[in-house]
Design an enzyme around this catalytic site. Structure first.
Site, PDB file in Angstrom:
ATOM      1  N   GLY A  43     -10.617  -3.752   4.516  1.00 14.00           N
ATOM      2  CA  GLY A  43     -10.878  -2.274   4.469  1.00 14.00           C
ATOM      3  C   GLY A  43     -12.036  -1.700   4.717  1.00 14.00           C
ATOM      4  CD  GLU A  98     -12.685  -2.201  -3.033  1.00 10.06           C
ATOM      5  OE1 GLU A  98     -12.133  -1.808  -1.739  1.00 10.06           O
ATOM      6  OE2 GLU A  98     -11.733  -2.633  -3.712  1.00 10.06           O
ATOM      7  CG  ASP A  99     -10.826  -0.182   1.412  1.00  7.76           C
ATOM      8  OD1 ASP A  99     -10.925  -0.604   0.044  1.00  7.76           O
ATOM      9  OD2 ASP A  99      -9.836  -0.429   2.126  1.00  7.76           O
ATOM     10  CG  ASP A 102      -4.281   2.880  -5.722  1.00  8.01           C
ATOM     11  OD1 ASP A 102      -4.060   3.804  -6.696  1.00  8.01           O
ATOM     12  OD2 ASP A 102      -3.357   2.680  -5.166  1.00  8.01           O
ATOM     13  CB  THR A 103      -4.633   0.330 -10.165  1.00  2.00           C
ATOM     14  OG1 THR A 103      -5.234  -0.786  -9.584  1.00  2.00           O
ATOM     15  CG2 THR A 103      -3.340   0.857  -9.774  1.00  2.00           C
ATOM     16  N   GLY A 104      -7.928   0.466  -9.629  1.00  2.00           N
ATOM     17  CA  GLY A 104      -9.119  -0.034 -10.185  1.00  2.00           C
ATOM     18  C   GLY A 104      -9.034  -1.542 -10.514  1.00  2.00           C
ATOM     19  CB  THR A 106      -9.300  -4.474  -6.224  1.00  2.00           C
ATOM     20  OG1 THR A 106      -8.015  -4.307  -5.932  1.00  2.00           O
ATOM     21  CG2 THR A 106     -10.164  -5.477  -5.247  1.00  2.00           C
ATOM     22  CE  LYS A 130      -4.637   6.356  -2.655  1.00  2.00           C
ATOM     23  NZ  LYS A 130      -3.428   5.352  -2.541  1.00  2.00           N
ATOM     24  NE  ARG A 164      -7.184  -3.521   8.799  1.00  2.00           N
ATOM     25  CZ  ARG A 164      -7.132  -3.721   7.634  1.00  2.00           C
ATOM     26  NH1 ARG A 164      -7.774  -2.807   6.946  1.00  2.00           N
ATOM     27  NH2 ARG A 164      -6.116  -4.463   6.975  1.00  2.00           N
TER      28      ARG A 164
HETATM   29  P1  5GP Z   1      -6.659  -1.019  -6.757  1.00  2.00           P
HETATM   30  O1  5GP Z   1      -6.940  -2.770  -7.016  1.00  2.00           O
HETATM   31  O2  5GP Z   1      -7.681  -0.004  -6.833  1.00  2.00           O
HETATM   32  O3  5GP Z   1      -5.345  -0.643  -7.325  1.00  2.00           O
HETATM   33  O4  5GP Z   1      -6.611  -1.103  -5.191  1.00  2.00           O
HETATM   34  C1  5GP Z   1      -7.618  -1.227  -4.357  1.00  2.00           C
HETATM   35  C2  5GP Z   1      -7.157  -1.811  -2.927  1.00  2.00           C
HETATM   36  O5  5GP Z   1      -5.916  -1.255  -2.752  1.00  2.00           O
HETATM   37  C3  5GP Z   1      -8.232  -1.105  -1.804  1.00  2.00           C
HETATM   38  O6  5GP Z   1      -8.831  -1.991  -1.513  1.00  2.00           O
HETATM   39  C4  5GP Z   1      -7.180  -1.185  -0.663  1.00  2.00           C
HETATM   40  O7  5GP Z   1      -6.946  -2.277   0.012  1.00  2.00           O
HETATM   41  C5  5GP Z   1      -5.646  -0.788  -1.247  1.00  2.00           C
HETATM   42  N1  5GP Z   1      -5.538   0.674  -1.187  1.00  2.00           N
HETATM   43  C6  5GP Z   1      -5.105   1.313  -2.217  1.00  2.00           C
HETATM   44  N2  5GP Z   1      -4.770   2.705  -2.024  1.00  2.00           N
HETATM   45  C7  5GP Z   1      -4.878   2.618  -0.657  1.00  2.00           C
HETATM   46  C8  5GP Z   1      -4.513   3.671   0.306  1.00  2.00           C
HETATM   47  O8  5GP Z   1      -4.129   4.805   0.273  1.00  2.00           O
HETATM   48  N3  5GP Z   1      -4.622   3.318   1.717  1.00  2.00           N
HETATM   49  C9  5GP Z   1      -5.000   1.987   2.163  1.00  2.00           C
HETATM   50  N4  5GP Z   1      -4.850   1.607   3.568  1.00  2.00           N
HETATM   51  N5  5GP Z   1      -5.319   1.254   0.931  1.00  2.00           N
HETATM   52  C10 5GP Z   1      -5.100   1.427  -0.089  1.00  2.00           C
END
Ligand code: 5GP
Length: 178
Positions: A43, A98-99, A102-104, A106, A130, A164
């Site tokens: 991403g 990072e792109d 979300d939850t953090g 990753t 988010k 993308r």
């Molecule tokens: P986390 O581990 O913070 O929950 O998620 C991070 C990863 O989830 C991002 O690197 C991405 O790949 C994916 N992700 C979370 N929300 C979105 C979204 O709204 N759109 C897309 N395309 N990817 C998302």
């Protein structure tokens, strides 16, 4: 056929913000050794391309790939390392790019893993956050935009590998996800 994603953040707004971030990062790292920009695939590839070209400091590019969402937008839980960094990061300044956070989970996983390799410093840069979804404790040192709880695509982000290369950040509504 699915409709075109609704524009959330336009191309010109993204462009301006990426330049601002690059200016801040260039200032913060000026006078230091080369900065390693570590893009999280897939991403971040467009964000990283634009950000890296707008920096005015010495920098190198590395990539890492993780997977946390196995099927579309349904979280699978655990973070999995899919591709590791090629070079050593020991003693180097690392900026994870990072792109979206979300939850953090990753970012949390990556920071923990990379810290154990003894970099000179480790910071984080995310285009999107988010905020109210974040459960893991993570600091985003450089943030583009805070958004709500919607699935976004474009500027590197996908939904099932689609959209993308859209030049803007758009929202995919639940009805358009099939
Ligand atoms: P986390 O581990 O913070 O929950 O998620 C991070 C990863 O989830 C991002 O690197 C991405 O790949 C994916 N992700 C979370 N929300 C979105 C979204 O709204 N759109 C897309 N395309 N990817 C998302």
């Amino acid at each position: 056929m699915a409709t075109k994603p609704e524009i959330l953040i336009s191309e010109s707004v993204i462009h301006t913000r990426v330049r601002e971030l690059a200016e801040q990062i260039s200032k913060d790292y000026s006078g230091k050794d080369e900065l390693v920009l570590l893009g999280v695939l897939k991403g971040s590839f467009i964000f990283l391309a634009d950000l890296s070209r707008a920096l005015t400091i010495p920098r190198t590019i590395e990539f890492i790939a993780v997977s946390s969402y196995e099927h579309g937008s349904v979280p699978s839980g655990a973070v999995r390392l899919v591709m590791d960094v090629r070079g050593s990061i020991e003693g180097r300044h690392v900026l994870i790019v990072e792109d979206i956070v979300d939850t953090g989970q990753t970012l949390h996983y990556l920071i923990d893993m990379l810290k154990s390799r003894n970099p000179a410093s480790i910071r984080t840069c995310a285009l999107l956050h988010k905020a109210h979804m974040t459960t893991a404790e993570v600091d985003i040192d450089y943030l583009g935009f805070s958004i709500g709880d919607e699935w976004v695509v474009g500027y590197g982000l996908d939904y099932m590998e689609q959209n993308r290369t859209l030049p803007y950040i758009g929202i995919v509504h639940p009805d358009d996800r099939n």
